[in-house]
Design a protein around this motif. Structure first.
Motif, PDB file in Angstrom:
ATOM      1  N   UNK A  63      37.977 -10.152 115.454  1.00  0.00           N
ATOM      2  CA  UNK A  63      37.701 -10.612 116.960  1.00  0.00           C
ATOM      3  C   UNK A  63      38.798 -11.962 116.683  1.00  0.00           C
ATOM      4  N   UNK A  64      39.326 -12.391 117.700  1.00  0.00           N
ATOM      5  CA  UNK A  64      40.583 -13.451 117.727  1.00  0.00           C
ATOM      6  C   UNK A  64      39.853 -14.579 117.906  1.00  0.00           C
ATOM      7  N   UNK A  65      38.486 -14.672 118.796  1.00  0.00           N
ATOM      8  CA  UNK A  65      37.679 -15.667 118.881  1.00  0.00           C
ATOM      9  C   UNK A  65      37.059 -16.175 117.496  1.00  0.00           C
ATOM     10  N   UNK A  66      36.877 -15.409 116.421  1.00  0.00           N
ATOM     11  CA  UNK A  66      36.421 -15.853 115.207  1.00  0.00           C
ATOM     12  C   UNK A  66      37.700 -16.358 114.230  1.00  0.00           C
ATOM     13  N   UNK A  67      38.840 -16.401 114.642  1.00  0.00           N
ATOM     14  CA  UNK A  67      39.791 -16.719 113.643  1.00  0.00           C
ATOM     15  C   UNK A  67      39.742 -18.096 113.012  1.00  0.00           C
ATOM     16  N   UNK A  68      39.542 -19.022 114.043  1.00  0.00           N
ATOM     17  CA  UNK A  68      39.247 -20.483 113.317  1.00  0.00           C
ATOM     18  C   UNK A  68      38.360 -20.445 112.200  1.00  0.00           C
ATOM     19  N   UNK A  69      37.138 -19.811 112.785  1.00  0.00           N
ATOM     20  CA  UNK A  69      36.010 -20.013 111.753  1.00  0.00           C
ATOM     21  C   UNK A  69      36.369 -19.026 110.381  1.00  0.00           C
ATOM     22  N   UNK A  70      37.051 -18.156 110.455  1.00  0.00           N
ATOM     23  CA  UNK A  70      37.277 -17.305 109.312  1.00  0.00           C
ATOM     24  C   UNK A  70      38.319 -17.902 108.430  1.00  0.00           C
ATOM     25  N   UNK A  71      39.316 -18.601 109.010  1.00  0.00           N
ATOM     26  CA  UNK A  71      40.394 -19.129 108.120  1.00  0.00           C
ATOM     27  C   UNK A  71      39.809 -20.430 107.269  1.00  0.00           C
ATOM     28  N   UNK A  72      38.753 -20.810 107.489  1.00  0.00           N
ATOM     29  CA  UNK A  72      38.038 -21.918 106.623  1.00  0.00           C
ATOM     30  C   UNK A  72      37.739 -21.247 105.267  1.00  0.00           C
ATOM     31  N   UNK A  73      37.567 -20.003 105.117  1.00  0.00           N
ATOM     32  CA  UNK A  73      37.098 -19.375 103.997  1.00  0.00           C
ATOM     33  C   UNK A  73      38.150 -19.397 103.200  1.00  0.00           C
ATOM     34  N   UNK A  74      37.913 -19.783 101.766  1.00  0.00           N
ATOM     35  CA  UNK A  74      38.776 -19.821 100.812  1.00  0.00           C
ATOM     36  C   UNK A  74      39.681 -18.361 100.600  1.00  0.00           C
ATOM     37  N   UNK A  75      40.792 -18.389 100.274  1.00  0.00           N
ATOM     38  CA  UNK A  75      41.772 -17.171 100.046  1.00  0.00           C
ATOM     39  C   UNK A  75      41.940 -16.533 101.448  1.00  0.00           C
ATOM     40  N   UNK A  76      41.600 -17.197 102.498  1.00  0.00           N
ATOM     41  CA  UNK A  76      41.955 -16.481 103.869  1.00  0.00           C
ATOM     42  C   UNK A  76      43.154 -17.352 104.893  1.00  0.00           C
ATOM     43  N   UNK A  77      43.876 -16.567 105.442  1.00  0.00           N
ATOM     44  CA  UNK A  77      44.864 -17.315 106.453  1.00  0.00           C
ATOM     45  C   UNK A  77      45.198 -16.322 107.321  1.00  0.00           C
ATOM     46  N   UNK A  78      45.699 -16.900 108.604  1.00  0.00           N
ATOM     47  CA  UNK A  78      46.219 -16.054 109.697  1.00  0.00           C
ATOM     48  C   UNK A  78      47.446 -15.349 109.379  1.00  0.00           C
ATOM     49  N   UNK A  79      47.552 -14.013 109.621  1.00  0.00           N
ATOM     50  CA  UNK A  79      48.767 -13.454 109.425  1.00  0.00           C
ATOM     51  C   UNK A  79      49.765 -13.974 110.328  1.00  0.00           C
ATOM     52  N   UNK A  80      50.988 -14.288 109.612  1.00  0.00           N
ATOM     53  CA  UNK A  80      52.269 -14.582 110.494  1.00  0.00           C
ATOM     54  C   UNK A  80      53.060 -13.389 110.574  1.00  0.00           C
ATOM     55  N   UNK A  81      53.390 -13.175 112.159  1.00  0.00           N
ATOM     56  CA  UNK A  81      54.364 -12.211 112.579  1.00  0.00           C
ATOM     57  C   UNK A  81      55.325 -12.544 113.449  1.00  0.00           C
ATOM     58  N   UNK A  82      56.606 -12.366 112.727  1.00  0.00           N
ATOM     59  CA  UNK A  82      57.735 -12.827 113.674  1.00  0.00           C
ATOM     60  C   UNK A  82      57.793 -14.500 113.741  1.00  0.00           C
ATOM     61  N   UNK A  83      57.173 -15.115 112.870  1.00  0.00           N
ATOM     62  CA  UNK A  83      57.218 -16.453 112.672  1.00  0.00           C
ATOM     63  C   UNK A  83      56.147 -17.228 113.384  1.00  0.00           C
ATOM     64  N   UNK A  84      55.118 -16.347 114.049  1.00  0.00           N
ATOM     65  CA  UNK A  84      53.891 -16.838 114.678  1.00  0.00           C
ATOM     66  C   UNK A  84      52.669 -16.568 113.945  1.00  0.00           C
ATOM     67  N   UNK A  85      51.718 -17.362 113.967  1.00  0.00           N
ATOM     68  CA  UNK A  85      50.495 -17.178 113.407  1.00  0.00           C
ATOM     69  C   UNK A  85      49.641 -16.437 114.501  1.00  0.00           C
ATOM     70  N   UNK A  86      48.949 -15.543 114.018  1.00  0.00           N
ATOM     71  CA  UNK A  86      48.464 -14.411 114.975  1.00  0.00           C
ATOM     72  C   UNK A  86      46.828 -14.538 114.911  1.00  0.00           C
ATOM     73  N   UNK A  87      45.915 -14.947 116.227  1.00  0.00           N
ATOM     74  CA  UNK A  87      44.656 -14.728 116.082  1.00  0.00           C
ATOM     75  C   UNK A  87      44.289 -13.589 115.793  1.00  0.00           C
ATOM     76  N   UNK A  88      43.237 -13.263 115.493  1.00  0.00           N
ATOM     77  CA  UNK A  88      42.674 -11.788 115.208  1.00  0.00           C
ATOM     78  C   UNK A  88      43.265 -10.904 114.120  1.00  0.00           C
ATOM     79  N   UNK A  89      44.285 -11.535 113.456  1.00  0.00           N
ATOM     80  CA  UNK A  89      44.833 -10.816 112.211  1.00  0.00           C
ATOM     81  C   UNK A  89      44.718 -11.881 111.014  1.00  0.00           C
TER      82      UNK A  89
END
Length: 111
Positions: A53-79
């Motif tokens: 869920x894109x709304x969970x992205x900020x909280x989830x990337x606080x986990x160790x070993x986790x980051x937003x996917x970068x697609x075409x140079x942009x960080x993508x919420x939900x991925x």
């Protein structure tokens, strides 16, 4: 870099008995789809790609070993991308697979 076959097999084991799951090679990896929506993938860059869920992205990337996917140079919420170190054990992998499948099931089925 090819996707990690061992990781793909571990994902398959976790998804055994889960209805409506299909596999498709995409993004240089092997994706596991639910209702034609990607849930998780053994990434061609190593580690796991997870759809959340894109709304969970900020909280989830606080986990160790986790980051937003970068697609075409942009960080993508939900991925998200979880590094190989973050999915070494079943205890680490299972919650990500469960989250990805749960989110994919919440989306309207395609096709």
């Amino acid at each position: 870099m090819a996707y990690d076959e061992d990781l793909a097999n571990r994902i398959r084991e976790l998804l055994a008995g889960e209805p409506g799951v299909t596999e498709k090679k995409m993004f240089g990896g092997l994706a596991f789809l639910v209702g034609s929506n990607m849930s998780v993938a053994a990434s061609g860059r190593g580690g796991l790609m997870v759809r959340v869920d894109p709304a969970d992205s900020d909280a989830l990337v606080r986990n160790e070993h986790c980051e937003r996917m970068v697609m075409r140079g942009r960080e993508m919420d939900g991925w998200l991308r979880v590094t190989p170190e973050g999915v070494r054990t079943k205890r680490q992998l299972q919650p990500w697979v469960k989250r990805g499948v749960g989110y994919a099931r919440s989306l309207p089925a395609k096709g």
